[in-house]
Design an enzyme around this catalytic site. Sequence first.
Site, PDB file in Angstrom:
ATOM      1  CB  SER A  26      -0.891   0.004   1.243  1.00  0.00           C
ATOM      2  OG  SER A  26      -1.510   1.268   1.364  1.00  0.00           O
ATOM      3  CG  HIS A  56      -3.933  -1.310  -1.663  1.00  0.00           C
ATOM      4  ND1 HIS A  56      -5.078  -2.014  -1.976  1.00  0.00           N
ATOM      5  CD2 HIS A  56      -4.269  -0.501  -0.623  1.00  0.00           C
ATOM      6  CE1 HIS A  56      -6.061  -1.647  -1.165  1.00  0.00           C
ATOM      7  NE2 HIS A  56      -5.603  -0.724  -0.338  1.00  0.00           N
ATOM      8  CG  ASP A 109      -5.198   2.763   0.877  1.00  0.00           C
ATOM      9  OD1 ASP A 109      -6.153   1.976   0.830  1.00  0.00           O
ATOM     10  OD2 ASP A 109      -4.041   2.432   1.196  1.00  0.00           O
ATOM     11  CG  MET A 137      -8.345   7.604   2.662  1.00  0.00           C
ATOM     12  SD  MET A 137      -7.449   7.645   4.216  1.00  0.00           S
ATOM     13  CE  MET A 137      -6.466   6.152   4.064  1.00  0.00           C
ATOM     14  CG  HIS A 191      -9.346   0.590  -0.361  1.00  0.00           C
ATOM     15  ND1 HIS A 191      -8.742   0.353   0.867  1.00  0.00           N
ATOM     16  CD2 HIS A 191     -10.680   0.639  -0.106  1.00  0.00           C
ATOM     17  CE1 HIS A 191      -9.656   0.276   1.805  1.00  0.00           C
ATOM     18  NE2 HIS A 191     -10.841   0.455   1.252  1.00  0.00           N
ATOM     19  CG  MET A 245     -11.337   3.732   2.234  1.00  0.00           C
ATOM     20  SD  MET A 245      -9.781   3.719   3.149  1.00  0.00           S
ATOM     21  CE  MET A 245      -8.653   3.761   1.771  1.00  0.00           C
ATOM     22  CG  MET A 267     -11.749  -2.316   5.143  1.00  0.00           C
ATOM     23  SD  MET A 267     -10.223  -2.033   4.236  1.00  0.00           S
ATOM     24  CE  MET A 267      -9.188  -1.228   5.474  1.00  0.00           C
ATOM     25  N   GLY A 287      -0.903   1.557   9.798  1.00  0.00           N
ATOM     26  CA  GLY A 287      -0.217   1.315  11.058  1.00  0.00           C
ATOM     27  C   GLY A 287      -1.104   0.925  12.228  1.00  0.00           C
ATOM     28  CG  ASP A 347      -6.299  -2.573   3.098  1.00  0.00           C
ATOM     29  OD1 ASP A 347      -5.209  -2.394   3.665  1.00  0.00           O
ATOM     30  OD2 ASP A 347      -6.885  -1.695   2.425  1.00  0.00           O
ATOM     31  N   GLY A 348      -5.048  -4.242   6.124  1.00  0.00           N
ATOM     32  CA  GLY A 348      -4.917  -3.598   7.429  1.00  0.00           C
ATOM     33  C   GLY A 348      -4.203  -4.464   8.454  1.00  0.00           C
ATOM     34  N   GLY A 349      -3.078  -3.961   8.954  1.00  0.00           N
ATOM     35  CA  GLY A 349      -2.371  -4.666  10.028  1.00  0.00           C
ATOM     36  C   GLY A 349      -1.742  -5.976   9.594  1.00  0.00           C
ATOM     37  N   GLY A 365       0.990  -2.165   4.180  1.00  0.00           N
ATOM     38  CA  GLY A 365       1.559  -0.816   4.120  1.00  0.00           C
ATOM     39  C   GLY A 365       2.764  -0.683   5.023  1.00  0.00           C
ATOM     40  CB  SER A 366       3.049  -0.032   8.687  1.00  0.00           C
ATOM     41  OG  SER A 366       1.985   0.859   8.662  1.00  0.00           O
TER      42      SER A 366
HETATM   43  C1  DX5 Z   1      -6.265   1.850   5.549  1.00  0.00           C
HETATM   44  C2  DX5 Z   1      -5.847   1.487   4.161  1.00  0.00           C
HETATM   45  C3  DX5 Z   1      -4.749   0.490   4.071  1.00  0.00           C
HETATM   46  C4  DX5 Z   1      -3.485   0.902   4.766  1.00  0.00           C
HETATM   47  C5  DX5 Z   1      -2.931  -0.340   5.381  1.00  0.00           C
HETATM   48  O1  DX5 Z   1      -7.477   2.498   5.509  1.00  0.00           O
HETATM   49  O2  DX5 Z   1      -6.943   0.955   3.435  1.00  0.00           O
HETATM   50  O3  DX5 Z   1      -4.493   0.105   2.730  1.00  0.00           O
HETATM   51  O4  DX5 Z   1      -2.510   1.466   3.913  1.00  0.00           O
HETATM   52  O5  DX5 Z   1      -1.863  -0.004   6.169  1.00  0.00           O
HETATM   53  P1  DX5 Z   1      -1.181  -1.012   7.172  1.00  0.00           P
HETATM   54  O6  DX5 Z   1      -0.705  -2.179   6.377  1.00  0.00           O
HETATM   55  O7  DX5 Z   1      -0.087  -0.197   7.766  1.00  0.00           O
HETATM   56  O8  DX5 Z   1      -2.221  -1.415   8.181  1.00  0.00           O
HETATM   57 ZN    ZN Z   2      -6.519   0.065   1.420  1.00  0.00          ZN
END
Ligand code: DX5
Ligand code: ZN
Length: 232
Positions: A9, A34, A36, A38, A67, A69, A138, A146, A176-178, A198-199
Amino acid sequence: MNQHKIAPSLLAADFGNLQRDIEMINQSDADWLHLDVMDGVFVPNLSIGFPILNVARTFSKKPLDVHLMIVQPEKFIPRLEKYQINTLSVHYETCTHLHSVVQQIKNAGMKASVTLNPHSPVCLLEDILQDLDMALLMSVNPGFGGQQFITQSVQKVAKLKEMILRKNAATLIEVDGGITCETGKLLLDAGADVLVAGSFVFKSNNPLETIHKLKCINELDADSKINKNYTR
Ligand code: DX5
Ligand code: ZN
């Protein structure tokens, strides 16, 4: 078996060096990039918009996995056509006429995906599943990178996989996430096909190697403590 896909991401990249980070992903074992988007309304944050999508389109050699949002995603689908996006995800929670939005995405030449927030049960996809190229679950509340992985997501993946098999659908499951190697392994065992990270990728000492490890998760001992250089 490395059949699953990895989608780093860009949200966690260094925005002062986007070209460099996108080129790193080009060189990596990643399958998709990926992105994002928003709006500060559906989620309490702002992120990338058209100018950054343009940078991604220009430099990425990996298929774009976008993605959204945002509320009223249908308003922006025509403007997204020119970025040659591979898969476009809209949130179930933002679409009153979801079936129509899914058709709109497909008619615009993109693969259609629907995202569920952590609180939205997978049964909401029961009557749209066969129209979907992908469903995105999600595993954190959307809006920020993060965050801590929500462990209930593993059971949601298993439930969704069961529904997909029962309906004989070809829908991919993205999460997606964590995501780390440890949570990623649990998700793959439950039936996930695509892992967004991502992180875990961009905050690691060696993002290329971290992407490689995510790609080879199934070959790693589930108990081994991998990527000690990153702790969530
Ligand atoms: C959060 C995003 C993710 C985000 C994930 O709303 O949709 O794609 O970048 O980040 P990590 O992998 O750090 O949780
Ligand atoms: Zn995402």
